[in-house]
Design a protein around this motif. Structure first.
Motif, PDB file in Angstrom:
ATOM      1  N   ALA A  70       0.827  -1.209   0.000  1.00 17.01           N
ATOM      2  CA  ALA A  70       0.000   0.000   0.000  1.00 17.01           C
ATOM      3  C   ALA A  70       0.859   1.256   0.000  1.00 17.01           C
ATOM      4  O   ALA A  70       0.505   2.269  -0.623  1.00 17.01           O
ATOM      5  N   ILE A  71       1.996   1.208   0.699  1.00 18.89           N
ATOM      6  CA  ILE A  71       2.906   2.352   0.706  1.00 18.89           C
ATOM      7  C   ILE A  71       3.490   2.568  -0.695  1.00 18.89           C
ATOM      8  O   ILE A  71       3.588   3.703  -1.176  1.00 18.89           O
ATOM      9  N   VAL A  72       3.848   1.482  -1.370  1.00 20.05           N
ATOM     10  CA  VAL A  72       4.329   1.590  -2.745  1.00 20.05           C
ATOM     11  C   VAL A  72       3.244   2.183  -3.644  1.00 20.05           C
ATOM     12  O   VAL A  72       3.502   3.088  -4.449  1.00 20.05           O
ATOM     13  N   CYS A  73       2.012   1.673  -3.519  1.00 23.76           N
ATOM     14  CA  CYS A  73       0.914   2.178  -4.361  1.00 23.76           C
ATOM     15  C   CYS A  73       0.644   3.657  -4.081  1.00 23.76           C
ATOM     16  O   CYS A  73       0.344   4.426  -5.007  1.00 23.76           O
ATOM     17  N   THR A  74       0.756   4.079  -2.814  1.00 26.00           N
ATOM     18  CA  THR A  74       0.596   5.498  -2.485  1.00 26.00           C
ATOM     19  C   THR A  74       1.638   6.326  -3.223  1.00 26.00           C
ATOM     20  O   THR A  74       1.337   7.412  -3.750  1.00 26.00           O
ATOM     21  N   SER A  75       2.867   5.819  -3.290  1.00 27.61           N
ATOM     22  CA  SER A  75       3.937   6.546  -3.982  1.00 27.61           C
ATOM     23  C   SER A  75       3.668   6.672  -5.475  1.00 27.61           C
ATOM     24  O   SER A  75       4.175   7.588  -6.132  1.00 27.61           O
ATOM     25  N   LEU A  76       2.862   5.753  -6.026  1.00 29.82           N
ATOM     26  CA  LEU A  76       2.584   5.746  -7.463  1.00 29.82           C
ATOM     27  C   LEU A  76       1.396   6.624  -7.856  1.00 29.82           C
ATOM     28  O   LEU A  76       1.205   6.916  -9.036  1.00 29.82           O
ATOM     29  N   VAL A  77       0.591   7.027  -6.881  1.00 29.78           N
ATOM     30  CA  VAL A  77      -0.562   7.887  -7.180  1.00 29.78           C
ATOM     31  C   VAL A  77      -0.060   9.232  -7.696  1.00 29.78           C
ATOM     32  O   VAL A  77       0.952   9.760  -7.235  1.00 29.78           O
TER      33      VAL A  77
END
Length: 305
Positions: free
Chosen positions: A116-123
């Motif tokens: 989820a932290i990785v996906c947040t960085s991709l937003v």
């Protein structure tokens, strides 16, 4: 259906005594262990509410569904899954173990904390403020509620005690999985988890996913069809952490849990369901919520299998 839900809520109340509220985030320790409420919101916009459905809670890891939706819309499937996997995890949601032993250091899936932290960085967004705003606005649109906002007492509590998440994020930064500023990304992530809602908000989010990405109240496509399909698949295989397989056997529908006590569930083409019960089992899932979902699935034949 209303009488069935009411009966199930009452029959499930004793199960809350088998769990404990989350204490690793101090503000969550203030949750009512005995509370149990639910909402069913179907694709025709009919809503059924029972139990302590007015209970406010922070969305916590249920926000990971919305984070994933935004990351996929903003980047496409190939880019997202080059940074995060799509496999279930047998480890706790905040584990570092698999990151260390994976050759490419990718988190196993978008619903463990690392993913989820990785996906947040991709937003999309140049900084954490813009990324959070993107996710927050999507959540408000999916819930059809412009008033949902961050509980800043919980946010500050999460930020103060989020050292395991910091360790995860800095490890990912060192492995070149995260390219942006770590503290900036974590700030957006903590705020997403601290958004305060009630079960009707979450059931409406689930109803959009159930309706193939189209908001039932407006007929507007909010989630692209392919993104919606991917999200349902990841919810089915990874939504309840290391008990996702058991949940699939006993309930059999896409779902996502959070340590605020919520379980969001999707019955494709039919309805969204949300249950709140702050008493958690050792895996971080609502004890009462799981019991309600098992009984609902059995009595209403909800399983997609």
């Amino acid at each position: 259906m209303k009488s069935i839900l009411k009966s199930i809520i009452e029959d499930s109340r004793d199960s809350t005594k088998l769990g404990q509220v989350a204490t690793y985030i101090p503000e969550l320790a203030k949750g009512d262990r005995d509370a149990l409420g639910a909402c069913i919101f179907d694709v025709n916009c009919d809503s059924i509410l029972e139990g302590e459905y007015k209970t406010k809670f922070t969305i916590q890891s249920v926000s990971k569904v919305v984070i994933l939706i935004c990351a996929l819309i903003d980047n496409g499937k190939d880019e997202v899954f080059s940074k995060v996997g799509s496999e279930p995890s047998s480890d706790p949601f905040n584990s570092l173990l698999k990151l260390e032993i994976n050759e490419n250091h990718k988190p196993l899936n978008p619903f463990i904390n690392a993913g989820a932290i990785v996906c947040t960085s991709l937003v999309s967004g140049d900084n954490g403020i813009e990324k959070f705003s993107r996710i927050h606005n999507m959540m408000k649109k999916l819930a059809n509620n412009d008033d949902i906002d961050v509980n800043y007492s919980v946010y500050n509590s999460e930020k103060l005690t989020g050292n395991t998440n910091r360790a995860i994020a800095y490890y990912l930064k060192g492995a070149n999985i995260i390219e942006k500023d770590v503290e900036d990304i974590l700030d957006a992530y903590f705020k997403c988890c601290s958004i305060e809602v009630v079960v009707e908000d979450v059931a409406k989010i689930a109803s959009v996913i159930a309706n193939n990405g189209v908001a039932p109240w407006s007929n507007e496509r909010v989630i692209p069809e392919e993104v919606n399909r991917i999200v349902k698949a990841i919810m089915t295989t990874c939504g309840l952490y290391d008990t996702s397989g058991t949940f699939s056997v006993n309930v059999g529908i896409p779902a996502k849990s959070g340590v605020g006590g919520c379980i969001m569930a999707v019955v494709p083409n039919r309805m969204g369901i949300a249950v709140v019960g702050p008493a958690l089992d050792k895996h971080g899932n609502s004890v009462g919520g799981v019991k309600v979902m098992e009984d609902l699935s059995r009595k209403l034949s909800l399983s997609i299998f």
